[in-house]
Motif scaffolding. Structure first.
Motif, PDB file in Angstrom:
ATOM      1  N   LEU A  70       0.862  -1.169   0.000  1.00 39.95           N
ATOM      2  CA  LEU A  70       0.000   0.000   0.000  1.00 39.95           C
ATOM      3  C   LEU A  70       0.897   1.217   0.000  1.00 39.95           C
ATOM      4  N   ASN A  71       1.081   1.771  -1.172  1.00 41.45           N
ATOM      5  CA  ASN A  71       1.937   2.951  -1.271  1.00 41.45           C
ATOM      6  C   ASN A  71       1.067   4.194  -1.146  1.00 41.45           C
ATOM      7  N   LEU A  72       0.834   4.555   0.094  1.00 41.01           N
ATOM      8  CA  LEU A  72      -0.129   5.617   0.354  1.00 41.01           C
ATOM      9  C   LEU A  72       0.281   6.916  -0.330  1.00 41.01           C
ATOM     10  N   GLY A  73       1.585   7.210  -0.308  1.00 38.42           N
ATOM     11  CA  GLY A  73       2.066   8.439  -0.936  1.00 38.42           C
ATOM     12  C   GLY A  73       1.732   8.464  -2.416  1.00 38.42           C
ATOM     13  N   GLN A  74       1.984   7.360  -3.091  1.00 42.72           N
ATOM     14  CA  GLN A  74       1.678   7.268  -4.521  1.00 42.72           C
ATOM     15  C   GLN A  74       0.184   7.439  -4.766  1.00 42.72           C
ATOM     16  N   LEU A  75      -0.593   6.809  -3.897  1.00 41.12           N
ATOM     17  CA  LEU A  75      -2.046   6.907  -4.060  1.00 41.12           C
ATOM     18  C   LEU A  75      -2.509   8.351  -3.911  1.00 41.12           C
ATOM     19  N   PHE A  76      -1.954   9.043  -2.892  1.00 44.10           N
ATOM     20  CA  PHE A  76      -2.284  10.460  -2.710  1.00 44.10           C
ATOM     21  C   PHE A  76      -1.963  11.238  -3.971  1.00 44.10           C
ATOM     22  N   LEU A  77      -0.766  10.997  -4.463  1.00 42.51           N
ATOM     23  CA  LEU A  77      -0.309  11.720  -5.647  1.00 42.51           C
ATOM     24  C   LEU A  77      -1.239  11.458  -6.832  1.00 42.51           C
ATOM     25  N   LEU A 137      -7.000   1.933  -0.362  1.00 42.48           N
ATOM     26  CA  LEU A 137      -7.284   1.815   1.059  1.00 42.48           C
ATOM     27  C   LEU A 137      -8.141   0.588   1.341  1.00 42.48           C
ATOM     28  N   ARG A 138      -9.242   0.508   0.595  1.00 45.46           N
ATOM     29  CA  ARG A 138     -10.162  -0.595   0.857  1.00 45.46           C
ATOM     30  C   ARG A 138      -9.508  -1.926   0.487  1.00 45.46           C
ATOM     31  N   GLY A 139      -8.835  -1.909  -0.639  1.00 37.90           N
ATOM     32  CA  GLY A 139      -8.253  -3.151  -1.123  1.00 37.90           C
ATOM     33  C   GLY A 139      -7.215  -3.693  -0.154  1.00 37.90           C
ATOM     34  N   HIS A 140      -6.423  -2.801   0.395  1.00 38.36           N
ATOM     35  CA  HIS A 140      -5.346  -3.265   1.235  1.00 38.36           C
ATOM     36  C   HIS A 140      -5.854  -3.869   2.528  1.00 38.36           C
ATOM     37  N   PHE A 141      -6.903  -3.312   3.077  1.00 38.63           N
ATOM     38  CA  PHE A 141      -7.323  -3.751   4.407  1.00 38.63           C
ATOM     39  C   PHE A 141      -8.437  -4.783   4.378  1.00 38.63           C
ATOM     40  N   THR A 142      -8.716  -5.287   3.192  1.00 42.89           N
ATOM     41  CA  THR A 142      -9.692  -6.363   3.152  1.00 42.89           C
ATOM     42  C   THR A 142      -8.980  -7.656   3.507  1.00 42.89           C
ATOM     43  N   THR A 143      -9.236  -8.112   4.702  1.00 49.02           N
ATOM     44  CA  THR A 143      -8.587  -9.354   5.109  1.00 49.02           C
ATOM     45  C   THR A 143      -9.610 -10.450   5.132  1.00 49.02           C
ATOM     46  N   GLU A 144      -9.232 -11.546   4.601  1.00 48.02           N
ATOM     47  CA  GLU A 144     -10.172 -12.663   4.557  1.00 48.02           C
ATOM     48  C   GLU A 144     -10.394 -13.224   5.954  1.00 48.02           C
ATOM     49  N   TYR A 145      -9.325 -13.563   6.580  1.00 50.52           N
ATOM     50  CA  TYR A 145      -9.451 -14.127   7.930  1.00 50.52           C
ATOM     51  C   TYR A 145      -8.384 -13.510   8.818  1.00 50.52           C
ATOM     52  N   GLY A 146      -8.448 -13.810  10.059  1.00 48.74           N
ATOM     53  CA  GLY A 146      -7.432 -13.317  10.976  1.00 48.74           C
ATOM     54  C   GLY A 146      -7.794 -11.948  11.527  1.00 48.74           C
ATOM     55  N   ILE A 147      -6.985 -11.467  12.426  1.00 50.42           N
ATOM     56  CA  ILE A 147      -7.270 -10.199  13.074  1.00 50.42           C
ATOM     57  C   ILE A 147      -6.570  -9.077  12.329  1.00 50.42           C
ATOM     58  N   PRO A 148      -7.353  -8.169  11.766  1.00 54.65           N
ATOM     59  CA  PRO A 148      -6.700  -7.059  11.076  1.00 54.65           C
ATOM     60  C   PRO A 148      -6.012  -6.136  12.086  1.00 54.65           C
ATOM     61  N   ASP A 149      -5.028  -5.405  11.598  1.00 51.06           N
ATOM     62  CA  ASP A 149      -4.362  -4.429  12.446  1.00 51.06           C
ATOM     63  C   ASP A 149      -5.195  -3.145  12.434  1.00 51.06           C
ATOM     64  N   GLY A 154     -16.201  -4.845   2.380  1.00 49.62           N
ATOM     65  CA  GLY A 154     -15.107  -5.132   1.465  1.00 49.62           C
ATOM     66  C   GLY A 154     -15.603  -5.536   0.093  1.00 49.62           C
ATOM     67  N   ASN A 155     -14.646  -5.876  -0.762  1.00 53.54           N
ATOM     68  CA  ASN A 155     -14.970  -6.106  -2.161  1.00 53.54           C
ATOM     69  C   ASN A 155     -15.929  -7.246  -2.418  1.00 53.54           C
TER      70      ASN A 155
END
Lengths: 323, 321, 644
Positions: free
Chosen positions: A111-118, A274-286, B260-261
């Motif tokens: 997730l290159n947040l800077g690039q995304l902002f740009l 943003l959405r794509g990066h934090f879509t976690t299938e399982y487990g505890i997201p940060d 999500g998606n």
């Protein structure tokens, strides 16, 4: 005095019937309303008034809390440590501010947040500028110039506003594939340059400028374009500001289209990333890092809102559509 | 005179040129092409490239309408509209009236209530997701992590609810309502600012004398609200309801924000997820199934059109302009 | 129900926070309104009459003082507990309810023991409807009724709950002239029948005179005089009251009293025994003149208006504060003098043929004798009345009569309240002429800066209300349009007297909050000098170019002069096209200004010319245009009643 009154009443038989009970009513009302009663009534009305006001403020206060809570939660979560966030008794104020969450959000893998902002800024600014030019030209033509079929054409444009954008998306997706525009900024900018709503808004604004000004300019021999630039645009400045801000906000918030047409994450817009990066299938997201990223996306919008509140609200109350 | 007008004609079209070109390519052509694609049976982008040809017919519409996933999307969308529009309108009306009858800190309150508007609906959707989240919590193991809402429920002695994304063995239909509830809360929260803005604007446009007159007649607040405020505000209310329905039918990014998606709790399938009409269209596109996407888009348009017409008809009868 | 106001004062926080802290709308107001009478609060706009009414209704709370209904102190009671009915200026009929629902509405609010059954309500509603004669419209919506009918519905709604006091706030101002006459009779009739104490607010002195048992004349929040209309007309306590009542208005001259003789200019016009020597204003009612070739007051004839049974002789006089002296002579009397009444210089026949007359009457001197009881003298300093001859006796008799009727006589005895401008006006009588324009321009600029935004942008309703210009603008635009016709008629006929021009600046600048706006502005039959003054306010149409010019003086220096001209002349006309009435109005307005400003305004005119071409670039224009449309809109409503 009283004699006069009774005479009057007698004279007008019609009235006496309806006036009589009336007088009685008033008389009894007067008797009931003694001095002490008035005190009681005025006290009571004061109490009621105060209670109503208190009630209103309580209601609004609760609603305001409901509205604000997600923001608050977002902010405090973004600086909590993961372990504090996961406490079973949630803390309303972080014990310890972990600012590194923000660094984490910025440097998160993939997730290159800077690039995304740009990317988002480039797309937002370019599309807003082009869109403004196109909108102004079209609105001017519809507002001031005479040509055959003007009203029909304008009506047709307005009619397209009724059609949900998704209907266009289907074909546009095909079109841009044919043009091989995928994964370019062009695909994010060009299809949405023309907004019929903005043309409509600006045209209405232009129409309010008295025609005499235009005629006067014609008499002086100034060109249409000069007139547009020197007179119309300054006069319509508030609307243009509204349009600019709404358009920028639109670029900032858009999700569906870039998600569809951009597959290269280096060209992606902020929301999708943003959405794509934090879509976690399982487990505890940060969650704290995620919230930090969300804060980073949300804050610019708030700043814009703070400075242009008036223009945003004016534009929005007309549009009814987000972005 | 004639000379200048012809000159102007030419000029006018020049001014309109960029607009018309872009509209032609990205609006007019899509309308035609979408209708065309929807009528080509089984139209598919990949197949098109391979040089296949398609028959004319209504197969796409039939496929879409009978496909369980689409029915589910349609159901979700309708449900969201029917529930969120009245709730948010009523709430917005109450808040607007309350805002209109206070003086102190009114401007500040107004700004607060407008805040949800200037947000990225995906980003804040993620906040809602975090607030309602629960991880773990299957029959055998206790939840590892819970969001603030579930923590509050627990504090009051309740059992955490799998609002968004818990891992659960087997499918529990009641979770669907929990999912729906989160979505509804979020959509209402998101829809309030615009409605409050419009209604408050309307309220400020109402002649204050009506209220003075009511006051002199000793009208109770309740009665003033229902007999004066609501009728006088009815054009604004109608506007808010109509745009609310249109927006409701196009609901998409709020679902993405929270779920999500894949438009629903991770383990669910199309029968149970929270996908909406627009979501369905995008999914079909991603699958290169343009025929069905077109048909679905047209169906969406038809529904919006019909619902708007019904709204207009009703408001014509009820609204006092 | 007797209504007593005791030391009522109302102070508003100023709208403009920067300029002033507060505005006193009503100042130490004491009044007793006897039971069952119809009383008018009369005064120019901004005199606090509506504020007073709202305080009686309970919608506004007095800053200090007490209000009694009968013996009850109702000061702290909210409106619903006072038992009043209020008819609003715009009626405030609920647009979504039928007439019947509107009338029923107050009854449905009754609770507890007062609660009525459905049948009772319907009976009461139909009785009220019958009283105001609208039974046949019960199922209509207010929008389907004429103004007069709406008015009556509003009265029915106010009456249906049998109020102890009925309050009417300028109820006739939205009606056309004929309806206005009819409706005021109607209100009078209803009041007589129901015997409800009624308080009526108006700025129209004619309306007030014809309808009320008593009138209360106010200026800047202070009572000027109370009494029966005719009394007040005959025996005004000060110059303001004298000027305010009467149509055509009283003629005011400057004069002096010396050795028991009253002088106007150099001429001794009347014996005033027992009056000390002093500088005075002399007010002479139009009906107080007697044409006499040996008369003591000489004036220069400018025209003769024939108005049916009366003839009005219009002349000018150097000492007159009005632009013209208007005297009304009955036609018979006129006939008698015809042929013999000539002035000294030219042989002149006072025939009824006005047109012919006007050609010939340059420098014709007309002489008058005066009827002593129609001559009112006011001290120049205090503007208070100075009684002479029989007048004092008559005055004392009036007070005695009034007290016998249970109505305390109230006048204002201290120095009259004045606005800064007011004082200014008097002090610097021959003000430099171009001031008018400079001030007008400033005024207009002020309007622009306030209105620019709303006019320019396609605003949402919310925005509009937020930025809505203060009510002042409306209040002070209105009179302009109203007066244009009259003034135009006057001014077109003759060149302005220097006095009238001198008075103009005062009105041109009033941009103060509502309460402070020049009282003269709205007053319909104000003395003519004041009407002339308002003309300068009506100038936006003509003066907008200079404004523009000032904004961007550097641009486009002198192009084609021909082009300039067309632009200037074209613009007002095109604006006017929008409504037919507008067209009429603005042309009149333009003419007026042009004529009025002929000599004095040569400079200003020039500047108009040189700057016209730059309008292309001015950002200010739309605001003006908008304003003038607003003006005309108002005037369309107000226009008709001026036609009598």
């Amino acid at each position: 005095m009283t004699e006069n009154m009774t005479e009057n009443v007698k004279e007008q038989a019609v009235v006496s019937e309806q006036a009589a009970p009336q007088d009685n009513d008033i008389a009894t009302a007067d008797k009931v309303m003694k001095k002490r009663d008035i005190d009681a009534v005025s006290k009571k009305q004061l109490v009621v008034k105060i209670f109503v006001q208190i009630g209103l403020y309580i209601f609004l206060g609760i609603m305001a809390l409901v509205v604000l809570f997600p923001f608050y939660w977002m902010l405090i979560s973004s600086v909590k440590t993961t372990s504090e966030y996961n406490l079973s008794v949630p803390t309303l104020w972080p014990h310890q501010f972990q600012w590194s969450n923000y660094a984490k959000a910025f440097d998160a893998d993939g997730l290159n947040l800077g690039q995304l902002f740009l990317n988002t800024c480039i797309v937002g600014i370019v599309s807003t500028l082009l869109s403004l030019i196109i909108t102004v030209l079209a609105a001017f033509a519809f507002a001031r110039l005479e040509f055959k079929g003007k009203n029909i054409l304008f009506g047709a444009l307005l009619a397209t506003m009724m059609i949900p954008g998704e209907l266009f998306t289907v074909t546009n997706y095909v079109t841009i594939s044919d043009l091989e525009w995928q994964n370019t900024y062009t695909v994010l900018i060009v299809p949405f340059l023309v907004s019929v709503f903005y043309i409509y808004l600006l045209r209405q604004n232009f129409m309010q400028i008295p025609n005499e000004l235009y005629l006067a300019a014609k008499v002086d021999g100034s060109s249409d374009f000069k007139y547009l630039w020197k007179v119309m645009i300054p006069l319509a400045a508030p609307t243009l500001v509204s349009i600019t801000i709404l358009k920028m906000m639109g670029a900032w918030n858009t999700y569906a289209w870039p998600n569809l047409v951009i597959t290269d994450s280096a060209k992606q817009l902020i929301t999708v990333g943003l959405r794509g990066h934090f879509t976690t299938e399982y487990g505890i997201p940060d969650f704290p890092a995620q919230m930090a990223a969300v804060v980073l996306v949300t804050i610019p919008l708030f700043l814009v809102f703070l400075f242009f509140r008036k223009y945003i609200m004016r534009g929005v109350s007309k549009s009814g559509l987000k972005g | 005179m004639a000379k200048t007008s012809t000159k102007n004609q030419w000029k006018a079209w020049l001014y309109l040129l960029p607009t018309l070109v872009l509209l032609g390519v990205f609006t007019v052509w899509p309308i035609i092409n979408t209708v065309r694609m929807s009528l080509l049976e089984g139209y598919n982008g990949l197949a098109m490239i391979r040089g296949e040809t398609f028959e004319f017919g209504f197969a796409n519409f039939v496929d879409v309408a009978t496909y369980a996933g689409f029915i589910n999307c349609l159901g979700n969308t309708l449900l969201l509209c029917v529930i969120t529009v009245p709730i948010s309108t009523m709430l917005a009306l109450l808040i607007a009236v309350a805002l209109n009858s206070i003086k102190f800190i009114r401007k500040g309150m107004q700004t607060i209530f407008f805040l949800p508007y200037v947000t990225n609906s995906i980003a804040i959707g993620m906040v809602f997701m975090a607030m309602f989240s629960m991880v773990g919590g299957s029959a055998t193991n206790a939840p590892d992590s819970v969001g603030i809402i579930n923590n509050i429920i627990k504090a009051f002695g309740g059992k955490p609810i799998n609002w968004v994304n818990g891992k659960i063995s087997g499918y529990d239909p009641s979770e669907r309502w929990a999912n729906m509830a989160v979505l509804i809360i979020y959509i209402v929260w998101n829809a309030l600012p615009f409605k409050i803005l419009v209604l408050l604007g309307g309220l400020q446009g109402v002649n204050k004398q009506y209220y003075d007159a009511a006051k002199i007649d000793g009208t109770s607040r309740f009665r003033t609200f229902w007999r004066i405020t609501v009728p006088l505000l009815s054009p604004m209310i109608a506007y808010v309801v109509i745009t609310g329905f249109i927006g409701g039918f196009k609901e998409y990014s709020s679902v993405v924000g929270i779920f999500g998606n894949n438009m629903g709790p991770a383990h669910t399938n199309f029968r149970t997820n929270m996908n909406t009409m627009v979501g369905y269209i995008y999914d079909s596109l991603k699958d290169n199934n343009q025929g069905q996407a077109s048909a679905a888009a047209l169906i969406l348009f038809a529904i919006i059109f019909v619902v708007t017409m019904i709204n207009l008809y009703v408001s014509k009868k009820k609204v006092h302009y | 129900m007797k209504v007593v106001l005791q030391n009522i004062t109302k102070i508003f926080a100023s709208r403009n926070k920067k300029v002033k802290d507060e505005v006193i709308a009503v100042n130490d107001f004491n009044l007793e309104i006897p039971d069952g009478k119809l009383v008018c609060l009369l005064g120019p706009s901004g005199c606090g009459k509506s504020t007073t009414l709202y305080m009686i209704s309970g919608l506004q709370e007095p800053s200090s003082g007490k209000i009694f209904f009968g013996d009850d102190d109702v000061t702290k009671l909210s409106p619903e507990n006072r038992g009043i009915g209020l008819v609003f200026q715009n009626y405030a009929l609920y647009p979504h309810m039928t007439v019947q629902q509107n009338i029923l509405f107050p009854l449905q609010n009754l609770k507890g023991e007062n609660k009525l059954s459905k049948e009772e309500m319907l009976t009461r509603a139909s009785e009220a409807a019958k009283l105001v004669q609208i039974e046949e419209f019960m199922d209509r919506k207010p929008s389907e009724l004429s103004g007069g009918q709406q008015q009556r519905v509003a009265i029915a709604r106010a009456l249906v709950k049998m109020p102890r006091v009925l309050l009417l706030d300028e109820p006739l101002s939205n009606l056309d002239a004929r309806l206005r006459l009819q409706t005021r009779e109607e209100i009078r009739r209803i009041q007589r029948r129901t015997q409800i104490t009624t308080i009526f607010v108006t700025h129209d002195q004619e309306e007030a005179m014809s309808i009320s048992d008593y009138i209360v004349i106010m200026k800047l929040g202070v009572i000027m005089q109370t009494g029966k209309p005719q009394w007040v007309y005959d025996d005004p306590a000060n110059l303001f009251v004298a000027k305010f009542l009467g149509a055509p208005p009283i003629n005011v001259f400057t004069g002096k009293v010396e050795n028991g003789k009253l002088y106007i200019g150099e001429e001794c016009v009347l014996d005033v025994d027992g009056v000390e020597d002093q500088e005075v204003y002399v007010g002479i009612r139009p009906e107080g003149f007697i044409l006499d070739k040996n008369g003591k007051l000489s004036t220069t004839l400018t025209g003769i208006d024939v108005m049916g049974r009366d003839i009005s002789v219009v002349s000018t006089c150097e000492s007159s504060l009005n632009p013209v002296v208007r005297s009304i002579i009955s036609a018979d009397e006129m006939g008698n003098i015809a042929g013999g009444s000539s002035g000294s210089s030219v042989d002149h026949t006072a025939s009824a043929d006005g047109a012919e007359q006007e050609k010939a009457n340059e420098d014709v001197t007309v002489k008058f004798n005066l009827k002593p009881h129609k001559v009112l003298i006011f001290n120049k300093e205090t503007e208070q009345r100075v009684y002479f001859g029989d007048q004092l006796a008559a005055h004392e008799q009036m007070i005695a009569e009034m007290e016998a009727e249970g109505q305390g006589y109230v006048t204002h005895n201290g120095p009259l309240p004045r606005e800064a401008d007011d004082v200014d006006k008097k002090a610097t009588a021959p003000a430099p002429k171009k001031n008018i324009f400079v001030r007008a321009i400033d005024g207009i600029k002020g309007l622009f800066s306030k209105k620019k935004e709303t006019a320019v942008s396609a605003d949402s309703k919310a925005e509009m209300t937020e930025n809505a210009p203060p009510a002042v603008d409306e209040a002070h635009v209105e009179p302009t349009a109203e007066n244009i016709e009259q003034t135009a008629a006057v001014v077109e006929a003759m060149a302005p007297s220097p006095e009238s021009a001198a008075n103009e600046p005062a009105a041109a600048t009033d941009a103060a909050p509502e309460v402070q706006s020049a009282p003269e502005a709205e007053q319909q039959s104000a003395p003519e000098d004041e009407q002339a003054a308002t003309v300068s306010e009506s100038e936006p149409v003509a003066v907008e170019e200079p404004v523009a010019a000032e904004e961007k003086p550097a641009k486009a220096p002198a192009k084609k002069p021909a082009a300039k001209k067309t632009t200037t002349t074209k613009k007002p006309a095109t604006t006017a096209k929008k409504t037919t009435t507008t067209a009429k109005k603005s042309t009149t307005a333009k003419k007026t200004t042009a004529t009025a400003a002929k000599k004095p305004a040569a400079t200003a005119k020039k500047s108009t010319g040189t700057t016209a071409k730059k309008t292309t670039t001015t950002a200010k224009k739309p605001a003006t245009a908008k304003k003038s449309t607003a003006t005309t809109k108002k005037s369309t409503a107000a226009k008709t009643d001026k036609k009598d």
